[in-house]
Design a protein around this motif. Structure first.
Motif, PDB file in Angstrom:
ATOM      1  N   LEU A 201      47.354  56.162  43.920  1.00 40.27           N
ATOM      2  CA  LEU A 201      46.469  56.297  42.766  1.00 40.27           C
ATOM      3  C   LEU A 201      45.021  56.374  43.237  1.00 40.27           C
ATOM      4  N   PRO A 202      44.140  57.014  42.472  1.00 38.23           N
ATOM      5  CA  PRO A 202      42.736  57.135  42.882  1.00 38.23           C
ATOM      6  C   PRO A 202      42.119  55.765  43.184  1.00 38.23           C
ATOM      7  N   GLY A 203      41.510  55.665  44.354  1.00 35.05           N
ATOM      8  CA  GLY A 203      40.854  54.430  44.757  1.00 35.05           C
ATOM      9  C   GLY A 203      41.770  53.379  45.331  1.00 35.05           C
ATOM     10  N   SER A 204      43.081  53.595  45.295  1.00 38.48           N
ATOM     11  CA  SER A 204      44.017  52.603  45.826  1.00 38.48           C
ATOM     12  C   SER A 204      44.111  52.724  47.342  1.00 38.48           C
ATOM     13  N   PRO A 205      44.124  51.587  48.063  1.00 37.59           N
ATOM     14  CA  PRO A 205      44.298  51.641  49.512  1.00 37.59           C
ATOM     15  C   PRO A 205      45.756  51.772  49.922  1.00 37.59           C
ATOM     16  N   VAL A 206      46.655  51.760  48.960  1.00 30.74           N
ATOM     17  CA  VAL A 206      48.085  51.788  49.256  1.00 30.74           C
ATOM     18  C   VAL A 206      48.605  53.223  49.196  1.00 30.74           C
ATOM     19  N   LEU A 207      49.332  53.617  50.232  1.00 35.32           N
ATOM     20  CA  LEU A 207      49.908  54.950  50.322  1.00 35.32           C
ATOM     21  C   LEU A 207      51.425  54.852  50.354  1.00 35.32           C
ATOM     22  N   LEU A 208      52.088  55.800  49.736  1.00 40.21           N
ATOM     23  CA  LEU A 208      53.552  55.844  49.761  1.00 40.21           C
ATOM     24  C   LEU A 208      53.990  56.681  50.958  1.00 40.21           C
ATOM     25  N   SER A 209      54.731  56.075  51.854  1.00 37.48           N
ATOM     26  CA  SER A 209      55.211  56.788  53.037  1.00 37.48           C
ATOM     27  C   SER A 209      56.424  57.624  52.685  1.00 37.48           C
ATOM     28  N   PRO A 210      56.520  58.833  53.241  1.00 39.17           N
ATOM     29  CA  PRO A 210      57.716  59.653  53.010  1.00 39.17           C
ATOM     30  C   PRO A 210      58.858  59.338  53.956  1.00 39.17           C
ATOM     31  N   GLN A 211      58.719  58.303  54.778  1.00 34.13           N
ATOM     32  CA  GLN A 211      59.686  58.099  55.860  1.00 34.13           C
ATOM     33  C   GLN A 211      61.128  58.066  55.375  1.00 34.13           C
ATOM     34  N   PHE A 212      61.435  57.267  54.352  1.00 35.16           N
ATOM     35  CA  PHE A 212      62.818  57.135  53.914  1.00 35.16           C
ATOM     36  C   PHE A 212      63.075  57.803  52.568  1.00 35.16           C
ATOM     37  N   GLN A 213      62.092  58.555  52.052  1.00 32.03           N
ATOM     38  CA  GLN A 213      62.319  59.251  50.798  1.00 32.03           C
ATOM     39  C   GLN A 213      63.381  60.330  50.992  1.00 32.03           C
ATOM     40  N   GLY A 214      64.425  60.277  50.199  1.00 34.62           N
ATOM     41  CA  GLY A 214      65.505  61.241  50.313  1.00 34.62           C
ATOM     42  C   GLY A 214      66.444  60.975  51.471  1.00 34.62           C
ATOM     43  N   ALA A 215      66.211  59.914  52.221  1.00 36.22           N
ATOM     44  CA  ALA A 215      67.062  59.574  53.363  1.00 36.22           C
ATOM     45  C   ALA A 215      68.139  58.583  52.921  1.00 36.22           C
ATOM     46  N   PRO A 216      69.179  58.429  53.719  1.00 37.22           N
ATOM     47  CA  PRO A 216      70.249  57.502  53.329  1.00 37.22           C
ATOM     48  C   PRO A 216      69.857  56.032  53.409  1.00 37.22           C
ATOM     49  N   GLU A 217      68.771  55.724  54.116  1.00 38.32           N
ATOM     50  CA  GLU A 217      68.332  54.335  54.200  1.00 38.32           C
ATOM     51  C   GLU A 217      67.720  53.912  52.853  1.00 38.32           C
ATOM     52  N   PRO A 218      68.148  52.777  52.306  1.00 39.40           N
ATOM     53  CA  PRO A 218      67.785  52.397  50.926  1.00 39.40           C
ATOM     54  C   PRO A 218      66.454  51.659  50.813  1.00 39.40           C
ATOM     55  N   PHE A 219      65.379  52.245  51.330  1.00 38.81           N
ATOM     56  CA  PHE A 219      64.095  51.554  51.327  1.00 38.81           C
ATOM     57  C   PHE A 219      62.971  52.434  50.805  1.00 38.81           C
ATOM     58  N   THR A 220      61.943  51.794  50.296  1.00 39.31           N
ATOM     59  CA  THR A 220      60.660  52.434  50.031  1.00 39.31           C
ATOM     60  C   THR A 220      59.654  51.795  50.979  1.00 39.31           C
ATOM     61  N   VAL A 221      58.774  52.615  51.544  1.00 39.15           N
ATOM     62  CA  VAL A 221      57.811  52.124  52.525  1.00 39.15           C
ATOM     63  C   VAL A 221      56.397  52.398  52.019  1.00 39.15           C
ATOM     64  N   PHE A 222      55.585  51.358  51.988  1.00 40.13           N
ATOM     65  CA  PHE A 222      54.187  51.489  51.599  1.00 40.13           C
ATOM     66  C   PHE A 222      53.306  51.292  52.822  1.00 40.13           C
ATOM     67  N   MET A 223      52.233  52.064  52.907  1.00 41.45           N
ATOM     68  CA  MET A 223      51.302  51.986  54.034  1.00 41.45           C
ATOM     69  C   MET A 223      49.917  51.576  53.532  1.00 41.45           C
ATOM     70  N   ILE A 224      49.248  50.747  54.318  1.00 41.97           N
ATOM     71  CA  ILE A 224      47.872  50.365  54.017  1.00 41.97           C
ATOM     72  C   ILE A 224      47.027  50.587  55.276  1.00 41.97           C
TER      73      ILE A 224
END
Length: 240
Positions: A201-224
């Motif tokens: 989101l605008p101004g947010s320091p948090v980024l959504l990593s694409p590492q496991f998006q669409g992958a079989p591993e059941p995780f969401t990864v956030f980057m700061i």
């Protein structure tokens, strides 16, 4: 740090841990995939064991990395080069820890120093070890995906709360475009919508990593992103 620029680069750059991805859309339609197949194994290895140990430790500040276990990649998979004392595990991940549709999935130059905290070492690091095992067995991407699905269902430990890692190395090479990107922390949670963290989101320091998006591993990864490398020196505010 300029978060808007960091967000753009995050989308365009490969992270391993992990990791970030290179630009997949548009660009891949314009040029032939530069790394269509796995290169000879020797190209993924680091000849100097001490150099790989040092690179792995560079992922995190010394307060964590000096007493961490260190793994290095050999011809049969990752092996322990240094026994740890604090539960952290540092390793240099290779390109196959990127999303399966990333153009640089087989890029032998990629090196992603990453240091897992104890919960992540127990419940995320096994994915790195398993993917590597399947790659070194000579399997195709489709076979690796199938193997990971079986592993997740039968053998992967449940994700522990607080699982995170450090990717603060200035020595890494995360993509042909973007180099070592910026120092950052990564947090692992069960699959969730990025808006739960305000990611991207605008101004947010948090980024959504694409590492496991669409992958079989059941995780969401956030980057700061963070402002310094692991040695305390200032990171560039305008990354590449």
């Amino acid at each position: 740090m300029n978060i808007e620029k960091s967000r753009t680069i995050a989308i365009r750059t490969f992270v391993l841990g992990f990791v970030l991805s290179t630009p997949w859309q548009g660009h891949t339609q314009e040029v032939k995939a530069p790394y269509p197949n796995m290169a000879p194994l020797a190209q993924y290895l680091v000849a100097d064991q001490n150099a790989e140990i040092a690179m792995a430790r560079s992922a995190a500040p010394q307060a964590m990395s000096r007493d961490a276990e260190v793994l290095i990649l050999g011809r049969s998979g990752y092996v322990t080069a240094v026994k740890g004392k604090n539960g952290f595990v540092c390793v240099v991940e290779r390109s196959w820890m990127s999303p399966f549709d990333a153009p640089e999935f087989w890029n032998p130059k990629l090196r992603g120093p990453i240091c897992f905290n104890p919960p992540a070492a127990r419940t995320i690091l096994p994915i790195t070890i398993k993917r590597t095992e399947l790659v070194l067995a000579g399997l195709s991407k489709a076979q690796i995906v199938d193997g990971i699905k079986v592993f997740v269902k039968k053998d992967l430990p449940a994700l522990e709360p607080g699982a995170m890692c450090y990717m603060m190395s200035a020595q890494g090479y995360l993509a042909d475009e973007g180099g070592h990107w910026v120092p950052h922390l990564m947090f692992y949670v069960p699959q969730t919508d990025g808006s739960a963290w305000g990611a991207d989101l605008p101004g947010s320091p948090v980024l959504l990593s694409p590492q496991f998006q669409g992958a079989p591993e059941p995780f969401t990864v956030f980057m700061i992103p963070v402002p310094t490398w692991s040695d305390g020196t200032a990171a560039p505010t305008d990354a590449h």
